[in-house]
Design a protein around this motif. Sequence first.
Motif, PDB file in Angstrom:
ATOM      1  N   ILE A   8       0.831  -1.202   0.000  1.00  0.00           N
ATOM      2  CA  ILE A   8       0.000   0.000   0.000  1.00  0.00           C
ATOM      3  C   ILE A   8       0.867   1.253   0.000  1.00  0.00           C
ATOM      4  O   ILE A   8       1.619   1.519   0.941  1.00  0.00           O
ATOM      5  CB  ILE A   8      -0.945  -0.006   1.225  1.00  0.00           C
ATOM      6  N   ASP A   9       0.757   2.006  -1.079  1.00  0.00           N
ATOM      7  CA  ASP A   9       1.519   3.240  -1.232  1.00  0.00           C
ATOM      8  C   ASP A   9       0.664   4.403  -0.746  1.00  0.00           C
ATOM      9  O   ASP A   9      -0.310   4.784  -1.382  1.00  0.00           O
ATOM     10  CB  ASP A   9       1.884   3.422  -2.720  1.00  0.00           C
ATOM     11  N   TYR A  10       1.034   4.929   0.410  1.00  0.00           N
ATOM     12  CA  TYR A  10       0.305   6.110   0.906  1.00  0.00           C
ATOM     13  C   TYR A  10       1.292   7.221   1.227  1.00  0.00           C
ATOM     14  O   TYR A  10       1.043   8.081   2.066  1.00  0.00           O
ATOM     15  CB  TYR A  10      -0.596   5.751   2.095  1.00  0.00           C
ATOM     16  N   ILE A  45       0.124  -5.462   2.215  1.00  0.00           N
ATOM     17  CA  ILE A  45       1.125  -5.088   3.215  1.00  0.00           C
ATOM     18  C   ILE A  45       1.015  -3.580   3.423  1.00  0.00           C
ATOM     19  O   ILE A  45       1.009  -2.810   2.455  1.00  0.00           O
ATOM     20  CB  ILE A  45       2.556  -5.479   2.771  1.00  0.00           C
ATOM     21  N   LEU A  46       0.895  -3.187   4.690  1.00  0.00           N
ATOM     22  CA  LEU A  46       0.839  -1.769   5.048  1.00  0.00           C
ATOM     23  C   LEU A  46       2.164  -1.425   5.718  1.00  0.00           C
ATOM     24  O   LEU A  46       2.349  -1.680   6.897  1.00  0.00           O
ATOM     25  CB  LEU A  46      -0.337  -1.507   5.999  1.00  0.00           C
ATOM     26  N   PRO A  47       3.122  -0.915   4.941  1.00  0.00           N
ATOM     27  CA  PRO A  47       4.435  -0.611   5.515  1.00  0.00           C
ATOM     28  C   PRO A  47       4.381   0.740   6.217  1.00  0.00           C
ATOM     29  O   PRO A  47       3.296   1.215   6.550  1.00  0.00           O
ATOM     30  CB  PRO A  47       5.360  -0.579   4.304  1.00  0.00           C
ATOM     31  N   GLY A  48       5.507   1.345   6.349  1.00  0.00           N
ATOM     32  CA  GLY A  48       5.474   2.706   6.851  1.00  0.00           C
ATOM     33  C   GLY A  48       6.485   2.976   7.924  1.00  0.00           C
ATOM     34  O   GLY A  48       6.674   2.194   8.839  1.00  0.00           O
ATOM     35  N   GLY A  81       0.799  -5.417   8.707  1.00  0.00           N
ATOM     36  CA  GLY A  81       1.253  -4.057   8.972  1.00  0.00           C
ATOM     37  C   GLY A  81       2.663  -4.107   9.544  1.00  0.00           C
ATOM     38  O   GLY A  81       2.966  -4.950  10.380  1.00  0.00           O
ATOM     39  N   ILE A  82       3.510  -3.204   9.064  1.00  0.00           N
ATOM     40  CA  ILE A  82       4.902  -3.192   9.510  1.00  0.00           C
ATOM     41  C   ILE A  82       5.221  -1.840  10.136  1.00  0.00           C
ATOM     42  O   ILE A  82       4.990  -0.797   9.514  1.00  0.00           O
ATOM     43  CB  ILE A  82       5.861  -3.451   8.324  1.00  0.00           C
ATOM     44  N   MET A 182      -5.290 -10.959  10.045  1.00  0.00           N
ATOM     45  CA  MET A 182      -4.552  -9.707  10.233  1.00  0.00           C
ATOM     46  C   MET A 182      -3.294  -9.940  11.064  1.00  0.00           C
ATOM     47  O   MET A 182      -3.349 -10.600  12.104  1.00  0.00           O
ATOM     48  CB  MET A 182      -5.418  -8.680  10.974  1.00  0.00           C
ATOM     49  N   CYS A 183      -2.175  -9.399  10.566  1.00  0.00           N
ATOM     50  CA  CYS A 183      -0.907  -9.518  11.295  1.00  0.00           C
ATOM     51  C   CYS A 183      -0.255  -8.140  11.356  1.00  0.00           C
ATOM     52  O   CYS A 183      -0.448  -7.314  10.461  1.00  0.00           O
ATOM     53  CB  CYS A 183       0.056 -10.455  10.571  1.00  0.00           C
ATOM     54  N   ALA A 184       0.526  -7.932  12.402  1.00  0.00           N
ATOM     55  CA  ALA A 184       1.236  -6.661  12.536  1.00  0.00           C
ATOM     56  C   ALA A 184       2.536  -6.903  13.279  1.00  0.00           C
ATOM     57  O   ALA A 184       2.547  -7.604  14.284  1.00  0.00           O
ATOM     58  CB  ALA A 184       0.366  -5.657  13.303  1.00  0.00           C
TER      59      ALA A 184
END
Lengths: 213, 248
Positions: A8-10, A45-48, A81-82, A182-184
């Motif tokens: 996910i590009d935010y 994948i929600l990086p950041g 989520g990372i 869901m994982c984080a």
Amino acid sequence: MPETVGIIDYGLGNLRSVASAVEKVGFTPHITGDPTELAQSSHLILPGVGAYGDGIANLQARDLIAPLNRMVLQEQKPILGICLGAQLMAKSSSEFGDHIGLGWFDADVTRLETGDPSLRVPHVGWDEVDLVRDCPLFDGVPAESLYYYVHSYCIVGKDSDAVIGECNYGRRFVAVLSKGHMCATQFHPEKSQQNGLTVLRNFLTHFSCCANG
Amino acid sequence: MLRKRLISVLTFCDGVLFRTKDFTPDYRYTLSFVDAWSIDEVVVLDVTRTDAVARPAFDAVIQQFASQCFVPLAAGGGVRTMEDVRRMMANGADKVVVNTGALERPELITEIAESYGTQCVVLSIDAKRQDGGGYRVHANCGQAPTDLTPAEWAKRGQDLGAGEIMVTSIDNDGSLEGYDLDLCREVTGAVTVPVLIAGGAGAWKHFVEGIDEGHASAACMTNIYHFTESSIRSAKTYMAKAGVLVRQ
């Protein structure tokens, strides 16, 4: 169209290193901020890295919150989520004023206060995950493995069933959350050499829409 | 427990690793080291002396490391504008190292921290011992003295948003006689963010000294330890035996 892993590009974070790691473990990454394209991927994948407020604001500005809620909560698309991405999946953060998170995990984000000047903040470097319950994310990873962390805020879990692993740095905080699909992870699997790549591969192979949820 | 880090600092000129062994270029230090060796973090610095804004050769270096190394990657050298930062981050860097650019325009630190988070900004400080005692920060690769002490610049950098401080002794750099521990303590005593010590390591015991006596969170090594695949592993083994908690 072959199944891809939607990164996910935010507008925050090192998407490229996440994409490299996804490729390394044999999957096809697709970096995009387009909800339609994200909806077509098998995993999200929600990086950041960066500030919580910016993260939420950027998701809002790109009209991603409603589509992500639909994909994750209704369609039960597996998501990882990372770091900041993990924190955004919590309910709220006190970082630079109070912010409301995505709220997928019953957890809060708070400043990492170590109470010990020798324990410098940010918490940067290689540290453990103390596993408090079994999770397929850690299949095949040796006990007492080390992972790369870099953060000044930390997740404090309320829903203890979702807490998979903790880390201790002046205080205990949540290192890994997992519930259904869901994982984080507070640490960076994409920057944690072999152990991190194994965690990433486990997420992509053991979590799927059909098998979980 | 958080491990103390051993960081490999690699300098590039026109995209070529800038190190020599017996005065001839040595190209054995390739990308494949990263997964095989237990290095904790990699810093790549561009030392190309040119006014050109575009540096495609160094861009390619960052891209190569980013796609093949699964440890944190910091990039720096000539970072002056947010455009420089964006390019390095887009090429795959996790952190950006700023030095002279931040001395010229301290707001650069805040701009990076606001866009990418404080963990993204490593403030690199080159310091030289003064004849009358004390230290002064130098800009432009150690060429231009400033009025700042390393402690006050480090503190200011932290307040502006730097997430880590890398302190290099100009006097000890290349000496192989050890880090300047007084300098490091001045900086570690002034800030609460992690400090990386650099400049002068010539034996494994120096890494231990930097951490135990300099109070650094990470020890940086430059060219001398890039000789063989076993170097980093041996260094870690030495550090562990000396009681330093490292990742092995």
